[in-house]
Motif scaffolding. Structure first.
Motif: not given
Length: 388
Positions: A23, A197-198, A200-201, A216, A226-227, A229-230, A233-234
């Motif tokens: 990041c 947060h979106t 990086c995903s 990562h 942050h991570h 939430n990544e 999503q992913y």
């Protein structure tokens, strides 16, 4: 190479290839030395993988669209792009001074808005996200691992917002924010911009596809939210885990206090390098295990300077006696083995200094070539050290 995963505490082995993501900065201010620590650790990872002839894909993102950038632009009465470009230039200059190998990709958020919008559409189509009055949120209750797998204390999220936002769950996080303030973009939902947060995903999906990545990480402060939430999503879209191993770098304190603007004790990278060499800062970082916090004070800086001075004195002496241009670098497998064990930089520095001690006692061409190889793997600037 083995990396200890932050979550499982298991050693994960990586052989023929290695794909990793760090990041990057939000370019609204000068980076401080804490920001640079993560970059240096990932640079050593990068160099080690290349030395092992592993295929490397390394992505390091640049957040050039963010509320902090907009707030600074409004305060200084300039356009956001002026702010982001100014501090991005400073960041890239610092990376060069710190002798950081260039990542495979260095994507900016501003160049990836369309892709992020399509990424958010996928989450909506799969039922993991919902729209309210032009805003789009991720529903954390839809991803069952959010709390149970990661052991998140949901109480940490409550009452952290400066205003009441209408959404299904106050802990749901924004994927798209409707706004007229600052730079905004057209989307199916509203004029606005993506949530932090979106990015990086989406970028991991863009550069690595649906199978996730090997490693990562970043500073330990990015772990939550942050991570997490990544991951939400992913993994909601692809079901595969986002990363096989998570690598977190510890905080840097200054004189036993966490660096913060409120305390006025931020040490900016550019200011540190006015008084000390980049090699000294790199040595300061590498003397400690990457997960542990570092308390920077005059004694710590002095110790790093002493170690670098020993190396400099030796190389200066050798350069006067031998034609070092005719010597090739030799791989030091013993050194590599130490570093491959979860990037054990403290023990690798100990090995390096013992090697130096022996070379000072009795010069050996083969050992010298290994010594230079080891300096290169750790990322020290040989042009400066060898005055070439």
């Amino acid at each position: 190479m083995f990396i200890v995963d932050f979550y499982t505490k298991q050693k994960i082995e990586f052989k023929n290839k290695i794909e990793f993501y760090l990041c990057g900065p939000t370019v609204y201010d000068y980076p401080h030395i804490g920001n640079l620590r993560s970059v240096v650790i990932f640079d050593v990872l990068h160099r080690l993988a290349k030395a092992n002839k592993q295929k490397v894909i390394y992505v390091h993102n640049i957040t050039d669209i963010d509320d902090k950038i907009i707030d600074r632009a409004l305060k200084e009465k300039v356009k956001e792009k002026e702010i982001s470009e100014k501090y991005l230039k400073d960041y890239l200059d610092l990376l060069e001074k710190m002798n950081i190998l260039e990542p495979t990709y260095l994507p900016k958020v501003s160049d990836n808005i369309k892709g992020m919008i399509n990424f958010i559409k996928k989450l909506l189509d799969l039922g993991y996200a919902y729209q309210i009055e032009g805003d789009v949120y991720f529903s954390i209750n839809k991803w069952e691992k959010y709390n149970s797998k990661l052991n998140i204390d949901m109480g940490e999220l409550i009452n952290k917002q400066s205003k009441i936002i209408i959404k299904k769950n106050q802990n749901d996080f924004a994927l798209w924010k409707k706004t007229k303030t600052g730079i905004n973009f057209d989307s199916p939902w509203s004029k606005g911009r993506p949530g932090w947060h979106t990015e990086c995903s989406y970028l991991i999906e863009k550069y690595f596809g649906s199978n996730g990545i090997d490693i990562h990480g970043g500073g330990i402060d990015l772990y939550f939210p942050h991570h997490v939430n990544e991951m939400a999503q992913y993994e909601a879209i692809h079901t595969n885990q986002l990363a096989k191993a998570w690598l977190y770098v510890g905080h840097i304190n200054f004189n036993n206090k966490k660096m913060s603007k409120s305390l006025g004790n931020i040490v900016y990278g550019r200011d540190f390098l006015k008084n000390h060499s980049a090699n000294v800062l790199r040595m300061l970082f590498l003397l400690s295990y990457y997960q542990k916090p570092i308390n920077v004070n005059e004694n710590v800086i002095k110790n790093a300077k002493i170690q670098m001075q020993k190396i400099f004195n030796f190389l200066e002496k050798v350069d006067k006696k031998f034609d070092t241009k005719k010597l090739n670098f030799l791989v030091d497998q013993n050194f590599i083995k130490i570093l491959e064990n979860d990037l054990d930089t403290p023990n690798s520095i100990s090995y390096l200094m013992l090697q130096l001690k022996n070379l000072n006692k009795k010069f050996d061409g083969t050992e010298y070539q290994k010594f230079i190889f080891n300096l290169k793997i750790l990322g020290f600037d040989l042009k400066y050290l060898m005055k070439k």
